[in-house]
Design a protein around this motif. Sequence first.
Motif, PDB file in Angstrom:
ATOM      1  N   SER A 267      56.639-135.395   3.038  1.00 46.11           N
ATOM      2  CA  SER A 267      57.500-134.566   2.192  1.00 46.11           C
ATOM      3  C   SER A 267      56.754-134.194   0.920  1.00 46.11           C
ATOM      4  O   SER A 267      56.932-134.796  -0.130  1.00 46.11           O
ATOM      5  N   VAL A 268      55.895-133.170   1.038  1.00 44.19           N
ATOM      6  CA  VAL A 268      55.045-132.772  -0.092  1.00 44.19           C
ATOM      7  C   VAL A 268      54.942-131.254  -0.185  1.00 44.19           C
ATOM      8  O   VAL A 268      54.955-130.550   0.823  1.00 44.19           O
ATOM      9  N   PHE A 269      54.833-130.772  -1.408  1.00 48.16           N
ATOM     10  CA  PHE A 269      54.516-129.384  -1.730  1.00 48.16           C
ATOM     11  C   PHE A 269      53.222-129.460  -2.514  1.00 48.16           C
ATOM     12  O   PHE A 269      53.210-129.923  -3.654  1.00 48.16           O
ATOM     13  N   GLN A 270      52.107-129.060  -1.889  1.00 49.71           N
ATOM     14  CA  GLN A 270      50.797-129.249  -2.497  1.00 49.71           C
ATOM     15  C   GLN A 270      50.214-127.915  -2.942  1.00 49.71           C
ATOM     16  O   GLN A 270      50.303-126.920  -2.208  1.00 49.71           O
ATOM     17  N   ILE A 271      49.631-127.908  -4.129  1.00 48.87           N
ATOM     18  CA  ILE A 271      49.028-126.696  -4.666  1.00 48.87           C
ATOM     19  C   ILE A 271      47.551-126.961  -4.909  1.00 48.87           C
ATOM     20  O   ILE A 271      47.177-127.790  -5.745  1.00 48.87           O
ATOM     21  N   ALA A 272      46.698-126.259  -4.154  1.00 46.91           N
ATOM     22  CA  ALA A 272      45.254-126.384  -4.329  1.00 46.91           C
ATOM     23  C   ALA A 272      44.742-125.195  -5.133  1.00 46.91           C
ATOM     24  O   ALA A 272      45.156-124.054  -4.900  1.00 46.91           O
ATOM     25  N   ALA A 273      43.861-125.468  -6.077  1.00 46.66           N
ATOM     26  CA  ALA A 273      43.297-124.403  -6.903  1.00 46.66           C
ATOM     27  C   ALA A 273      41.924-124.812  -7.406  1.00 46.66           C
ATOM     28  O   ALA A 273      41.700-125.981  -7.746  1.00 46.66           O
ATOM     29  N   HIS A 274      41.017-123.859  -7.448  1.00 47.61           N
ATOM     30  CA  HIS A 274      39.684-124.091  -7.999  1.00 47.61           C
ATOM     31  C   HIS A 274      39.814-124.231  -9.515  1.00 47.61           C
ATOM     32  O   HIS A 274      40.491-123.423 -10.167  1.00 47.61           O
ATOM     33  N   GLU A 275      39.173-125.231 -10.084  1.00 46.87           N
ATOM     34  CA  GLU A 275      39.334-125.518 -11.509  1.00 46.87           C
ATOM     35  C   GLU A 275      38.813-124.390 -12.404  1.00 46.87           C
ATOM     36  O   GLU A 275      39.231-124.270 -13.556  1.00 46.87           O
ATOM     37  N   GLU A 276      37.905-123.544 -11.877  1.00 45.76           N
ATOM     38  CA  GLU A 276      37.404-122.425 -12.673  1.00 45.76           C
ATOM     39  C   GLU A 276      38.262-121.168 -12.502  1.00 45.76           C
ATOM     40  O   GLU A 276      38.087-120.185 -13.231  1.00 45.76           O
ATOM     41  N   VAL A 277      39.169-121.191 -11.547  1.00 47.45           N
ATOM     42  CA  VAL A 277      40.059-120.051 -11.307  1.00 47.45           C
ATOM     43  C   VAL A 277      41.420-120.293 -11.951  1.00 47.45           C
ATOM     44  O   VAL A 277      41.962-119.440 -12.653  1.00 47.45           O
ATOM     45  N   ILE A 278      41.972-121.458 -11.703  1.00 46.97           N
ATOM     46  CA  ILE A 278      43.220-121.878 -12.335  1.00 46.97           C
ATOM     47  C   ILE A 278      42.934-123.189 -13.054  1.00 46.97           C
ATOM     48  O   ILE A 278      42.782-124.235 -12.419  1.00 46.97           O
ATOM     49  N   PRO A 279      42.805-123.172 -14.378  1.00 42.16           N
ATOM     50  CA  PRO A 279      42.497-124.389 -15.127  1.00 42.16           C
ATOM     51  C   PRO A 279      43.531-125.488 -14.873  1.00 42.16           C
ATOM     52  O   PRO A 279      44.681-125.212 -14.506  1.00 42.16           O
ATOM     53  N   LEU A 280      43.108-126.718 -15.097  1.00 38.72           N
ATOM     54  CA  LEU A 280      43.958-127.857 -14.766  1.00 38.72           C
ATOM     55  C   LEU A 280      45.338-127.784 -15.401  1.00 38.72           C
ATOM     56  O   LEU A 280      46.353-128.027 -14.735  1.00 38.72           O
ATOM     57  N   GLU A 281      45.405-127.477 -16.678  1.00 41.19           N
ATOM     58  CA  GLU A 281      46.714-127.458 -17.346  1.00 41.19           C
ATOM     59  C   GLU A 281      47.629-126.411 -16.746  1.00 41.19           C
ATOM     60  O   GLU A 281      48.839-126.624 -16.624  1.00 41.19           O
ATOM     61  N   GLU A 282      47.045-125.274 -16.349  1.00 42.87           N
ATOM     62  CA  GLU A 282      47.851-124.241 -15.701  1.00 42.87           C
ATOM     63  C   GLU A 282      48.308-124.699 -14.321  1.00 42.87           C
ATOM     64  O   GLU A 282      49.452-124.452 -13.911  1.00 42.87           O
ATOM     65  N   LEU A 283      47.437-125.380 -13.603  1.00 40.55           N
ATOM     66  CA  LEU A 283      47.810-125.925 -12.294  1.00 40.55           C
ATOM     67  C   LEU A 283      48.924-126.947 -12.437  1.00 40.55           C
ATOM     68  O   LEU A 283      49.902-126.933 -11.668  1.00 40.55           O
ATOM     69  N   TYR A 284      48.790-127.832 -13.410  1.00 39.18           N
ATOM     70  CA  TYR A 284      49.834-128.831 -13.622  1.00 39.18           C
ATOM     71  C   TYR A 284      51.160-128.166 -13.999  1.00 39.18           C
ATOM     72  O   TYR A 284      52.240-128.617 -13.586  1.00 39.18           O
ATOM     73  N   ASN A 285      51.091-127.093 -14.778  1.00 38.81           N
ATOM     74  CA  ASN A 285      52.306-126.371 -15.147  1.00 38.81           C
ATOM     75  C   ASN A 285      52.953-125.739 -13.919  1.00 38.81           C
ATOM     76  O   ASN A 285      54.188-125.754 -13.774  1.00 38.81           O
ATOM     77  N   MET A 286      52.124-125.192 -13.023  1.00 36.25           N
ATOM     78  CA  MET A 286      52.654-124.650 -11.768  1.00 36.25           C
ATOM     79  C   MET A 286      53.380-125.737 -10.963  1.00 36.25           C
ATOM     80  O   MET A 286      54.435-125.498 -10.368  1.00 36.25           O
ATOM     81  N   CYS A 287      52.791-126.919 -10.953  1.00 39.20           N
ATOM     82  CA  CYS A 287      53.396-128.027 -10.220  1.00 39.20           C
ATOM     83  C   CYS A 287      54.739-128.415 -10.836  1.00 39.20           C
ATOM     84  O   CYS A 287      55.699-128.717 -10.119  1.00 39.20           O
ATOM     85  N   GLN A 288      54.818-128.420 -12.154  1.00 39.34           N
ATOM     86  CA  GLN A 288      56.081-128.746 -12.808  1.00 39.34           C
ATOM     87  C   GLN A 288      57.132-127.679 -12.508  1.00 39.34           C
ATOM     88  O   GLN A 288      58.314-128.004 -12.291  1.00 39.34           O
ATOM     89  N   ILE A 289      56.713-126.423 -12.456  1.00 39.45           N
ATOM     90  CA  ILE A 289      57.630-125.345 -12.083  1.00 39.45           C
ATOM     91  C   ILE A 289      58.151-125.569 -10.662  1.00 39.45           C
ATOM     92  O   ILE A 289      59.354-125.459 -10.395  1.00 39.45           O
ATOM     93  N   ALA A 290      57.227-125.893  -9.748  1.00 31.06           N
ATOM     94  CA  ALA A 290      57.639-126.160  -8.367  1.00 31.06           C
ATOM     95  C   ALA A 290      58.578-127.354  -8.297  1.00 31.06           C
ATOM     96  O   ALA A 290      59.573-127.339  -7.556  1.00 31.06           O
ATOM     97  N   ARG A 291      58.273-128.384  -9.078  1.00 33.08           N
ATOM     98  CA  ARG A 291      59.127-129.571  -9.098  1.00 33.08           C
ATOM     99  C   ARG A 291      60.545-129.222  -9.536  1.00 33.08           C
ATOM    100  O   ARG A 291      61.532-129.736  -8.979  1.00 33.08           O
ATOM    101  N   ASN A 292      60.665-128.353 -10.522  1.00 37.27           N
ATOM    102  CA  ASN A 292      61.985-127.951 -11.014  1.00 37.27           C
ATOM    103  C   ASN A 292      62.741-127.139  -9.968  1.00 37.27           C
ATOM    104  O   ASN A 292      63.972-127.215  -9.891  1.00 37.27           O
ATOM    105  N   ILE A 293      62.019-126.374  -9.158  1.00 38.14           N
ATOM    106  CA  ILE A 293      62.642-125.570  -8.104  1.00 38.14           C
ATOM    107  C   ILE A 293      63.060-126.440  -6.925  1.00 38.14           C
ATOM    108  O   ILE A 293      64.133-126.249  -6.333  1.00 38.14           O
ATOM    109  N   LEU A 294      62.212-127.403  -6.579  1.00 39.01           N
ATOM    110  CA  LEU A 294      62.422-128.208  -5.372  1.00 39.01           C
ATOM    111  C   LEU A 294      63.384-129.359  -5.642  1.00 39.01           C
ATOM    112  O   LEU A 294      62.997-130.528  -5.761  1.00 39.01           O
ATOM    113  N   GLN A 295      64.649-129.017  -5.732  1.00 38.09           N
ATOM    114  CA  GLN A 295      65.733-129.966  -5.943  1.00 38.09           C
ATOM    115  C   GLN A 295      66.774-129.755  -4.846  1.00 38.09           C
ATOM    116  O   GLN A 295      66.652-128.861  -4.019  1.00 38.09           O
TER     117      GLN A 295
END
Length: 390
Positions: free
Chosen positions: A155-183
Motif C-alpha cells: 500500500s504505497v504511492f511512490q514518487i521517483a524524481a532525479h535530484e537535479e530535475v526536482i530538488p529534494l524539498e520540492e519532491l518532499y512537498n509533492m509527497c506531502q501533497i499526495a499524503r493529504n489527498i490520499l485519505q
Amino acid sequence: MIDRVIWIVLDSVGMGELPDAEKYGDVGSNTIGNISKALGGLKLPNMEKLGLGNIDGMQGVNKIESPLGCYARLAEMSNGKDTTTGHWEMGGIYSEKPFPTYPNGFPKEVVDAFESAIERKMIGNKPASGTAIIEELGEEHIKTGKPIVYTSADSVFQIAAHEEVIPLEELYNMCQIARNILQGEHAVARVIARPFVGELGNFTRTPNRRDFSLTPPYNTVLDNLKNNNLNVMAVGKIEDIFCGQGITEAIHTKDNMDGVDQTLNYMKQNKKGIIFTNLVDFDMKWGHRNNVKDYGRGLEEFDARLPEILDAMQESDVLFINADHGCDPTRPGTDHTREYVPFLAYGKTLKADVNLGTRKTFSDIGQTTAEILSVEPIRYGESFLEEITK
C-alpha cells in the motif's frame, strides 16, 4: 531495574509462512530459511548465541545448547504484510482492514487531484520495481520534468524524481501533497519519496528516501513513553513510519551499518527510554530486488556488529531484536511475504535460554516495553516481562 530498551527491527527478516499465507499468495515463504538453503548456510554465530536457531520453527540457522537470550516466534495479528502494519502492531495498533493497494494503478480521481495540486502531469502510474521504472521512464522524466509515480503490491504511492530535475524539498512537498489527498478510501499506508541521480543506463537511487505515513489512529507505546517524559530515540525510518508521533528525537540513516552506528551513538548518551531502530536494507535493497546473495551477506554483516551493541549495553539495558514482516528474495515477484518473525531479547537483568514459544501478536513486544518502563499499557498484547526477568 531496567531503564532503557534498545529495540532493533531487521526489516523484512521473516522466518516462515503464517497459517493464512495462502490468502496472500505466500505459501512456501521463509526469508531466513530459504536464503540459508540457497546459499548453503548462513554464518550468524552471535544471533545464534542469543537463541536465534532455538526459536520454534526456525530453519537454516544452528540451534545451540544453553543460549544466552530469550527467544520467540511472533505471529502478525493484523491483516496485511507491510511495514506500517507491522510496526504499528509492535506499538499496540491492530489493523483489522488492510491498507488499499492498486494493482492497476491509481484511479482518475487521485491522478487528477495530484496533478492539479502540483501543477504538472505525472508519468508511470503502475506497479513496478523502483529500479526498473527509473530505467524505463527516467529519460522522459528528465526531458519533461514529470514526476514518476508508481506503486507495488504494498500500500504505497511512490514518487521517483532525479535530484537535479526536482530538488529534494520540492519532491518532499509533492509527497506531502499526495499524503493529504490520499485519505479515506484511498488512505495508502505510505507515500514515499524515491530520489535518484545519474544518467540513463546508470541511474542510482540515493539515501534521501523519505516516507510519509498515515498518522496512527490512537496512542502507541511510543506516545505513552513520551507522555511520561521518557526518551523515544528513532533511528532510520521509524520517525516516518509513526508520522513523528511519540518520537522525542530522530536521525535518518544511509544504510544498515549507519543504522548500527547511530544506535551505538544513542547508547552512549545513557538516556532513559527506548532507542528504536529500523535497518531497512534487508527489505529495500535485497528483498524487493530478489538479491539472495547480498541479503545473506547483510544478515552476516549485522551479526558481525552485534558484539559492539552487546558490549555497549549498560547493566540496566535490554536489547530486543525482531522483524516486521517477510520479504523472501527466493520467491517469485518482489513483494513482502506473510511470515512469522523472529524475536530475541538479551540483558544482564534477563534470564538466559527462555523459549517464549509462538506469540499471537507483535504487540507483545510493545506491551512488555510498557511494563518495563512503567507506563500505561497499550490496547493489545500480553507482556512477557515476568517470564524473562531474573
